[in-house]
Design a protein around this motif. Structure first.
Motif, PDB file in Angstrom:
ATOM      1  N   GLN A   1     -27.177  26.714 -19.874  1.00  8.89           N
ATOM      2  CA  GLN A   1     -26.613  26.010 -18.759  1.00  8.89           C
ATOM      3  C   GLN A   1     -26.139  24.528 -19.427  1.00  8.89           C
ATOM      4  OE1 GLN A   1     -30.355  26.323 -16.307  1.00  8.89           O
ATOM      5  NE2 GLN A   1     -28.962  27.033 -14.558  1.00  8.89           N
ATOM      6  N   LEU A   2     -25.241  24.034 -18.697  1.00  8.64           N
ATOM      7  CA  LEU A   2     -24.590  22.753 -19.126  1.00  8.64           C
ATOM      8  C   LEU A   2     -24.299  22.021 -17.570  1.00  8.64           C
ATOM      9  CD1 LEU A   2     -21.818  21.862 -21.744  1.00  8.64           C
ATOM     10  CD2 LEU A   2     -21.678  21.178 -19.469  1.00  8.64           C
ATOM     11  N   SER A   3     -24.561  20.657 -17.834  1.00 10.47           N
ATOM     12  CA  SER A   3     -24.340  19.893 -16.601  1.00 10.47           C
ATOM     13  C   SER A   3     -23.837  18.270 -17.369  1.00 10.47           C
ATOM     14  CB  SER A   3     -25.256  19.714 -15.632  1.00 10.47           C
ATOM     15  OG  SER A   3     -26.520  19.007 -16.247  1.00 10.47           O
ATOM     16  N   THR A   4     -22.852  17.536 -16.387  1.00 10.21           N
ATOM     17  CA  THR A   4     -22.631  16.314 -16.760  1.00 10.21           C
ATOM     18  C   THR A   4     -23.012  15.337 -15.591  1.00 10.21           C
ATOM     19  OG1 THR A   4     -20.371  16.553 -15.812  1.00 10.21           O
ATOM     20  CG2 THR A   4     -20.674  17.306 -18.202  1.00 10.21           C
ATOM     21  N   SER A   5     -22.959  14.057 -15.939  1.00 10.84           N
ATOM     22  CA  SER A   5     -23.338  13.130 -15.222  1.00 10.84           C
ATOM     23  C   SER A   5     -22.235  12.849 -13.955  1.00 10.84           C
ATOM     24  CB  SER A   5     -23.454  11.602 -15.789  1.00 10.84           C
ATOM     25  OG  SER A   5     -22.434  11.296 -16.592  1.00 10.84           O
ATOM     26  N   ASP A   6     -21.019  13.287 -14.138  1.00  7.56           N
ATOM     27  CA  ASP A   6     -19.961  13.189 -13.031  1.00  7.56           C
ATOM     28  C   ASP A   6     -20.087  14.553 -12.294  1.00  7.56           C
ATOM     29  OD1 ASP A   6     -18.945  15.058 -14.997  1.00  7.56           O
ATOM     30  OD2 ASP A   6     -16.839  13.844 -15.222  1.00  7.56           O
ATOM     31  N   GLY A   7     -21.063  15.371 -12.379  1.00  5.42           N
ATOM     32  CA  GLY A   7     -20.912  16.769 -11.517  1.00  5.42           C
ATOM     33  C   GLY A   7     -20.554  18.088 -12.189  1.00  5.42           C
TER      34      GLY A   7
ATOM     35  N   PRO B   1     -12.520  12.581 -18.453  1.00  2.00           N
ATOM     36  CA  PRO B   1     -11.120  12.533 -18.130  1.00  2.00           C
ATOM     37  C   PRO B   1     -10.641  11.050 -18.699  1.00  2.00           C
ATOM     38  CG  PRO B   1     -12.881  11.870 -16.342  1.00  2.00           C
ATOM     39  CD  PRO B   1     -13.657  12.679 -17.468  1.00  2.00           C
ATOM     40  N   SER B   2     -11.664  10.113 -18.975  1.00  2.00           N
ATOM     41  CA  SER B   2     -11.054   8.857 -19.648  1.00  2.00           C
ATOM     42  C   SER B   2     -12.158   8.530 -20.733  1.00  2.00           C
ATOM     43  CB  SER B   2     -10.752   7.964 -18.515  1.00  2.00           C
ATOM     44  OG  SER B   2     -11.887   7.537 -17.833  1.00  2.00           O
ATOM     45  N   SER B   3     -11.773   7.412 -21.624  1.00  2.00           N
ATOM     46  CA  SER B   3     -12.540   7.097 -22.506  1.00  2.00           C
ATOM     47  C   SER B   3     -13.404   6.062 -21.798  1.00  2.00           C
ATOM     48  CB  SER B   3     -12.053   6.279 -23.738  1.00  2.00           C
ATOM     49  OG  SER B   3     -11.185   7.428 -24.400  1.00  2.00           O
ATOM     50  N   CYS B   4     -14.677   6.712 -21.294  1.00  2.00           N
ATOM     51  CA  CYS B   4     -15.456   6.020 -20.437  1.00  2.00           C
ATOM     52  C   CYS B   4     -16.638   5.173 -21.200  1.00  2.00           C
ATOM     53  CB  CYS B   4     -16.129   6.544 -19.471  1.00  2.00           C
ATOM     54  SG  CYS B   4     -17.206   8.179 -20.085  1.00  2.00           S
ATOM     55  N   LYS B   5     -17.317   4.185 -20.784  1.00  2.00           N
ATOM     56  CA  LYS B   5     -18.244   3.798 -21.187  1.00  2.00           C
ATOM     57  C   LYS B   5     -19.419   4.741 -21.808  1.00  2.00           C
ATOM     58  CE  LYS B   5     -17.700  -0.768 -21.615  1.00  2.00           C
ATOM     59  NZ  LYS B   5     -17.812  -1.715 -22.533  1.00  2.00           N
ATOM     60  N   SER B   6     -19.993   5.704 -20.759  1.00  2.00           N
ATOM     61  CA  SER B   6     -20.927   6.734 -21.235  1.00  2.00           C
ATOM     62  C   SER B   6     -20.876   7.963 -20.322  1.00  2.00           C
ATOM     63  CB  SER B   6     -22.538   5.899 -21.354  1.00  2.00           C
ATOM     64  OG  SER B   6     -23.279   6.991 -21.823  1.00  2.00           O
ATOM     65  N   MET B   7     -21.126   8.875 -20.936  1.00  2.00           N
ATOM     66  CA  MET B   7     -21.252  10.318 -20.151  1.00  2.00           C
ATOM     67  C   MET B   7     -22.472  11.101 -20.652  1.00  2.00           C
ATOM     68  SD  MET B   7     -18.930  13.528 -19.659  1.00  2.00           S
ATOM     69  CE  MET B   7     -18.073  12.962 -18.019  1.00  2.00           C
ATOM     70  N   LYS B   8     -23.342  11.437 -19.465  1.00  2.00           N
ATOM     71  CA  LYS B   8     -24.690  11.983 -19.997  1.00  2.00           C
ATOM     72  C   LYS B   8     -24.407  13.658 -19.770  1.00  2.00           C
ATOM     73  CE  LYS B   8     -28.821  10.506 -18.734  1.00  2.00           C
ATOM     74  NZ  LYS B   8     -29.860  10.224 -18.042  1.00  2.00           N
ATOM     75  N   VAL B   9     -24.862  14.192 -20.724  1.00  2.00           N
ATOM     76  CA  VAL B   9     -24.449  15.645 -20.893  1.00  2.00           C
ATOM     77  C   VAL B   9     -25.995  16.438 -20.934  1.00  2.00           C
ATOM     78  CG1 VAL B   9     -23.575  17.740 -22.014  1.00  2.00           C
ATOM     79  CG2 VAL B   9     -22.253  15.530 -21.711  1.00  2.00           C
ATOM     80  N   LYS B  10     -26.449  17.364 -20.235  1.00  2.00           N
ATOM     81  CA  LYS B  10     -27.612  17.954 -20.197  1.00  2.00           C
ATOM     82  C   LYS B  10     -27.211  19.479 -20.433  1.00  2.00           C
ATOM     83  CE  LYS B  10     -30.115  15.038 -17.120  1.00  2.00           C
ATOM     84  NZ  LYS B  10     -31.155  15.065 -15.709  1.00  2.00           N
ATOM     85  N   PHE B  11     -28.186  20.106 -21.376  1.00  2.00           N
ATOM     86  CA  PHE B  11     -27.964  21.620 -21.620  1.00  2.00           C
ATOM     87  C   PHE B  11     -29.257  22.003 -21.866  1.00  2.00           C
ATOM     88  CE2 PHE B  11     -27.342  18.473 -25.060  1.00  2.00           C
ATOM     89  CZ  PHE B  11     -28.291  18.640 -26.020  1.00  2.00           C
TER      90      PHE B  11
END
Length: 308
Positions: free
Chosen positions: A234-240, A266-276
């Protein structure tokens, strides 16, 4: 470069035009015939194309490196910040801040070429449990997360799991499962990924490999239970974004990258959280004989796995 490449018969003459055209580069062949004329602004791509035209394989940043070796004047031009800044991700400063938390000040005195070279090397962070580098072709992030950086149920109970040293891991250690009823491996990473599409893989092997008299052997005596029920990834990200896959673990003695899913930045953001996660929960049978090496995040083109 292979023998016979005509690049060895070329030389470069660079000078500044008094007419205000900027840098003009002439590439001449062995017969002293004018090949091409390039103006400032596209000299890097143009010259790379010319070199490819005479048999040189110079994709991307490698073109600037090879060109810089041919002529002293061009060496200075190829070190210009505007050349190398275009090859860095837009949020490279955020990447530096995340990876080099204590040494970030060190980068302030470096030119863009040196920053690019440093980021393209594997850099350890989070106590050495993770490594990250830039892919030279795409400029996107590649990342490895060791088994020490994952949350594994029962990892501290020697009846179930052990840490074994091995040269087959980038981290020189893997988690080995002897036997368990309830398999759960979780992880998460919060990172300023450059914009793009990424794939996440678990690097696993059934059986415990070792060497004897210089030959690689695999002990499969503990391998059992994986044909009863598939493992769930399973994989999920902070943007849904979410993705779930199921797969049977097979082929003892071979390291396999099991695809857990893809995600898009989608864009070079400050940070994205990825859970797996990887789970195999079925109390009707035990399973064992599994080596967990690492989790890999790479640009979505999976053919790049052969590089790592």
């Amino acid at each position: 470069m292979p023998k016979g490449k005509t690049i060895f018969h070329c030389f470069i003459l660079a000078f500044h035009s008094f007419a205000g055209d900027g840098l003009i580069v002439f590439v001449l062949g062995s017969e002293w015939k004018l090949r091409r004329r390039f103006f400032a602004g596209d000299w890097a791509g143009g010259l790379a194309g010319e070199l490819r035209g005479v048999g040189a394989d110079v994709p991307g940043p490698a073109a600037d490196m090879q060109v810089a070796m041919l002529n002293r004047a061009f060496r200075g031009a190829s070190s210009a910040d505007f050349v190398w800044e275009s090859k860095l991700p837009l949020n490279y400063e955020d990447v530096i801040g995340r990876v080099f938390e204590k040494d970030g000040v060190f980068f302030k005195g470096l030119c863009k070429r040196d920053i690019y070279a440093r980021l393209c090397r594997p850099n350890s962070f989070d106590g050495g449990t993770k490594r990250v580098w830039l892919d030279k072709t795409t400029g996107k992030t590649c990342m490895l997360i060791s088994s020490n950086g994952l949350a594994i149920t029962g990892i501290d109970d020697r009846r179930y799991w052990t840490r074994i040293p091995t040269e087959e891991s980038r981290f020189y250690s893997v988690a080995y499962l002897q036997q368990i009823w309830w398999l759960e491996v979780y992880g998460e990473i919060e990172f300023p990924f450059p914009a793009g599409s990424y794939s996440l893989f678990f690097r696993l092997q059934l059986g415990r490999s070792h060497k004897r008299f210089g030959r690689r052997l695999c002990n499969s005596e503990h391998v059992h239970g994986w044909d009863k029920k598939p493992a769930r990834f399973q994989l999920s990200t902070s943007d849904g974004q979410k993705e779930t896959k199921q797969c049977y673990l097979r082929e003892p003695g071979k390291w396999i990258h099991y695809h857990a899913g893809d995600f898009i930045v989608p864009s070079s953001c400050k940070s994205m959280k990825v859970k797996f996660s990887m789970t195999q929960i079925d109390c009707t049978h035990t399973k064992g004989g599994l080596c967990v090496d690492s989790v890999m995040i790479v640009p979505v083109d999976r053919t790049r796995l052969q590089r790592f």
